[in-house]
Design a protein around this motif. Structure first.
Motif, mmCIF file in Angstrom:
data_model
loop_
_atom_site.group_PDB
_atom_site.id
_atom_site.type_symbol
_atom_site.label_atom_id
_atom_site.label_comp_id
_atom_site.label_asym_id
_atom_site.label_seq_id
_atom_site.Cartn_x
_atom_site.Cartn_y
_atom_site.Cartn_z
ATOM 1 N N PHE A 1 0.818 -1.180 -0.055
ATOM 2 C CA PHE A 1 -0.210 -0.019 -0.102
ATOM 3 C C PHE A 1 0.731 1.199 0.074
ATOM 4 C CE2 PHE A 1 -3.496 -2.522 2.408
ATOM 5 C CZ PHE A 1 -3.938 -2.895 1.416
ATOM 6 N N GLY A 2 2.257 1.166 -0.072
ATOM 7 C CA GLY A 2 2.897 2.353 -0.065
ATOM 8 C C GLY A 2 3.517 2.588 1.408
ATOM 9 N N PRO A 3 4.337 3.515 1.451
ATOM 10 C CA PRO A 3 5.355 3.732 2.791
ATOM 11 C C PRO A 3 4.421 3.737 4.070
ATOM 12 C CG PRO A 3 6.034 5.175 1.051
ATOM 13 C CD PRO A 3 4.836 4.480 0.543
ATOM 14 N N SER A 4 3.246 4.658 4.003
ATOM 15 C CA SER A 4 2.853 5.118 5.042
ATOM 16 C C SER A 4 1.834 3.995 5.482
ATOM 17 C CB SER A 4 1.750 6.540 4.709
ATOM 18 O OG SER A 4 0.835 6.217 3.781
ATOM 19 N N ASP A 5 0.991 3.464 4.611
ATOM 20 C CA ASP A 5 0.364 2.311 5.030
ATOM 21 C C ASP A 5 1.175 0.945 5.408
ATOM 22 O OD1 ASP A 5 -1.974 3.574 5.074
ATOM 23 O OD2 ASP A 5 -2.375 3.242 2.933
ATOM 24 N N GLY A 6 2.393 0.885 4.741
ATOM 25 C CA GLY A 6 3.188 -0.187 5.272
ATOM 26 C C GLY A 6 3.847 0.130 6.813
ATOM 27 N N ALA A 7 4.006 1.301 6.879
ATOM 28 C CA ALA A 7 4.411 1.818 8.322
ATOM 29 C C ALA A 7 3.509 1.370 9.374
ATOM 30 C CB ALA A 7 4.942 3.087 8.473
ATOM 31 N N LEU A 8 2.272 1.624 9.179
ATOM 32 C CA LEU A 8 1.140 1.147 9.757
ATOM 33 C C LEU A 8 0.879 -0.535 10.247
ATOM 34 C CD1 LEU A 8 -1.221 1.843 11.571
ATOM 35 C CD2 LEU A 8 -2.647 1.639 9.511
ATOM 36 N N ASN A 9 1.016 -1.232 8.915
ATOM 37 C CA ASN A 9 0.861 -2.547 9.079
ATOM 38 C C ASN A 9 2.309 -3.160 9.754
ATOM 39 O OD1 ASN A 9 -1.573 -3.613 7.580
ATOM 40 N ND2 ASN A 9 -0.725 -2.156 6.147
ATOM 41 N N GLY A 10 3.342 -2.609 9.490
ATOM 42 C CA GLY A 10 4.482 -3.037 10.226
ATOM 43 C C GLY A 10 4.518 -2.923 11.530
ATOM 44 N N VAL B 1 7.527 -3.552 24.060
ATOM 45 C CA VAL B 1 6.586 -3.521 23.201
ATOM 46 C C VAL B 1 6.723 -2.320 22.358
ATOM 47 C CG1 VAL B 1 4.321 -3.272 22.757
ATOM 48 C CG2 VAL B 1 4.976 -5.035 24.475
ATOM 49 N N VAL B 2 7.066 -1.147 23.253
ATOM 50 C CA VAL B 2 7.105 0.160 22.512
ATOM 51 C C VAL B 2 8.466 0.207 21.829
ATOM 52 C CG1 VAL B 2 7.383 2.504 22.802
ATOM 53 C CG2 VAL B 2 5.699 1.369 24.262
ATOM 54 N N VAL B 3 9.696 -0.281 22.223
ATOM 55 C CA VAL B 3 10.707 -0.378 21.521
ATOM 56 C C VAL B 3 10.635 -1.469 20.218
ATOM 57 C CG1 VAL B 3 13.129 -1.245 21.647
ATOM 58 C CG2 VAL B 3 12.063 -0.024 23.507
ATOM 59 N N ALA B 4 10.027 -2.312 20.311
ATOM 60 C CA ALA B 4 9.690 -3.223 19.061
ATOM 61 C C ALA B 4 8.985 -2.432 18.022
ATOM 62 C CB ALA B 4 8.949 -4.465 19.588
ATOM 63 N N GLY B 5 8.088 -1.549 18.377
ATOM 64 C CA GLY B 5 6.969 -0.927 17.358
ATOM 65 C C GLY B 5 7.770 0.047 16.465
ATOM 66 N N VAL B 6 9.072 0.649 17.100
ATOM 67 C CA VAL B 6 9.969 1.585 16.325
ATOM 68 C C VAL B 6 10.280 0.919 14.936
ATOM 69 C CG1 VAL B 6 11.354 3.597 16.472
ATOM 70 C CG2 VAL B 6 9.907 3.434 18.166
ATOM 71 N N PRO B 7 11.313 0.043 15.257
ATOM 72 C CA PRO B 7 11.636 -0.797 14.200
ATOM 73 C C PRO B 7 10.589 -1.242 13.071
ATOM 74 C CG PRO B 7 12.670 -1.503 16.031
ATOM 75 C CD PRO B 7 11.850 -0.747 16.489
ATOM 76 N N GLY B 8 9.346 -1.856 13.725
ATOM 77 C CA GLY B 8 8.476 -2.222 12.619
ATOM 78 C C GLY B 8 7.900 -1.034 11.937
ATOM 79 N N ILE B 9 7.948 0.253 12.434
ATOM 80 C CA ILE B 9 7.540 1.416 11.691
ATOM 81 C C ILE B 9 8.453 1.609 10.492
ATOM 82 C CG2 ILE B 9 6.979 4.156 11.666
ATOM 83 C CD1 ILE B 9 6.000 3.347 14.503
ATOM 84 N N VAL B 10 9.881 1.638 10.751
ATOM 85 C CA VAL B 10 10.665 1.678 9.751
ATOM 86 C C VAL B 10 10.739 0.756 8.866
ATOM 87 C CG1 VAL B 10 13.122 1.955 9.498
ATOM 88 C CG2 VAL B 10 12.182 3.085 11.409
ATOM 89 N N GLY B 11 10.760 -0.439 9.367
ATOM 90 C CA GLY B 11 10.805 -1.534 8.340
ATOM 91 C C GLY B 11 9.408 -1.611 7.390
ATOM 92 N N GLY B 12 8.248 -1.344 8.293
ATOM 93 C CA GLY B 12 7.112 -1.363 7.279
ATOM 94 C C GLY B 12 7.053 -0.134 6.348
ATOM 95 N N GLY C 1 7.075 -1.178 2.269
ATOM 96 C CA GLY C 1 5.943 -0.462 1.407
ATOM 97 C C GLY C 1 6.681 0.287 0.031
ATOM 98 N N MET C 2 7.780 0.972 0.621
ATOM 99 C CA MET C 2 8.272 1.746 -0.610
ATOM 100 C C MET C 2 8.885 0.778 -1.818
ATOM 101 S SD MET C 2 10.270 4.987 0.993
ATOM 102 C CE MET C 2 11.681 4.021 1.418
ATOM 103 N N VAL C 3 9.398 -0.450 -1.173
ATOM 104 C CA VAL C 3 10.187 -1.337 -2.354
ATOM 105 C C VAL C 3 8.840 -2.041 -2.993
ATOM 106 C CG1 VAL C 3 11.277 -3.698 -2.526
ATOM 107 C CG2 VAL C 3 12.316 -1.874 -0.988
ATOM 108 N N ALA C 4 7.803 -2.212 -2.334
ATOM 109 C CA ALA C 4 6.729 -2.927 -3.054
ATOM 110 C C ALA C 4 6.139 -1.989 -3.871
ATOM 111 C CB ALA C 4 5.700 -3.542 -2.127
ATOM 112 N N ASP C 5 6.050 -0.649 -3.598
ATOM 113 C CA ASP C 5 5.326 0.310 -4.393
ATOM 114 C C ASP C 5 6.008 0.508 -5.588
ATOM 115 O OD1 ASP C 5 3.243 2.125 -4.839
ATOM 116 O OD2 ASP C 5 4.383 3.935 -4.159
#
Length: 133
Positions: free
Chosen positions: A55-64, A103-114, A118-122
């Motif tokens: 879905f692109g970078p912003s929605d990829g970040a949300l899903n990640g 949990v919070v610390v795991a979410g930050v790399p998830g946002i970056v990775g997502g 999303g950019m790569v897939a887009d």
């Protein structure tokens, strides 16, 4: 903002497997590098979720973020249960506070990775146009 449940499930499984194999989610394993493994599992799980969502970078970040946060919550609840049974109520409460920070610390790399996934897939889905000039 679009949420893809398949992408979240795949990212969740990737983050969970990397976290378990890495040793940071196993109690009493003596792992000395839990932050590196936690960051790596968040980054790769988020990347996978963002890539599968397409879905692109912003929605990829949300899903990640959702994939890695759910994974961290599941692991945290399991460790809280094990810690409470093994060490008693006080150790379980201490572990609870510590792991919610995780949990919070795991979410930050998830946002970056997502976002990266999303950019790569887009980028892969866009047709490459060649100029004729």
């Amino acid at each position: 903002m679009r949420i893809n449940s398949r992408a979240i499930g795949v990212g969740f499984l990737v983050a969970l497997v990397i976290g378990i194999v890495g040793g940071s989610t196993l109690p009493y394993s003596g792992a000395t590098y839990p932050a590196i493994v936690q960051g790596l599992s968040g980054l790769l799980g988020g990347f996978t979720a963002g890539y599968v969502a397409r879905f692109g970078p912003s929605d990829g970040a949300l899903n990640g973020f959702l994939a890695t946060s759910i994974s961290a919550i599941v692991v945290s609840l399991a460790l809280i249960l094990v810690g409470t049974v093994a060490e008693g109520l006080f150790a379980g409460l201490t572990l609870t506070l510590t792991l919610f920070v995780l949990v919070v610390v795991a979410g930050v790399p998830g946002i970056v990775g997502g976002a990266i996934g999303g950019m790569v897939a887009d980028r892969r889905e866009r047709p490459q146009t060649k100029s004729t000039a």
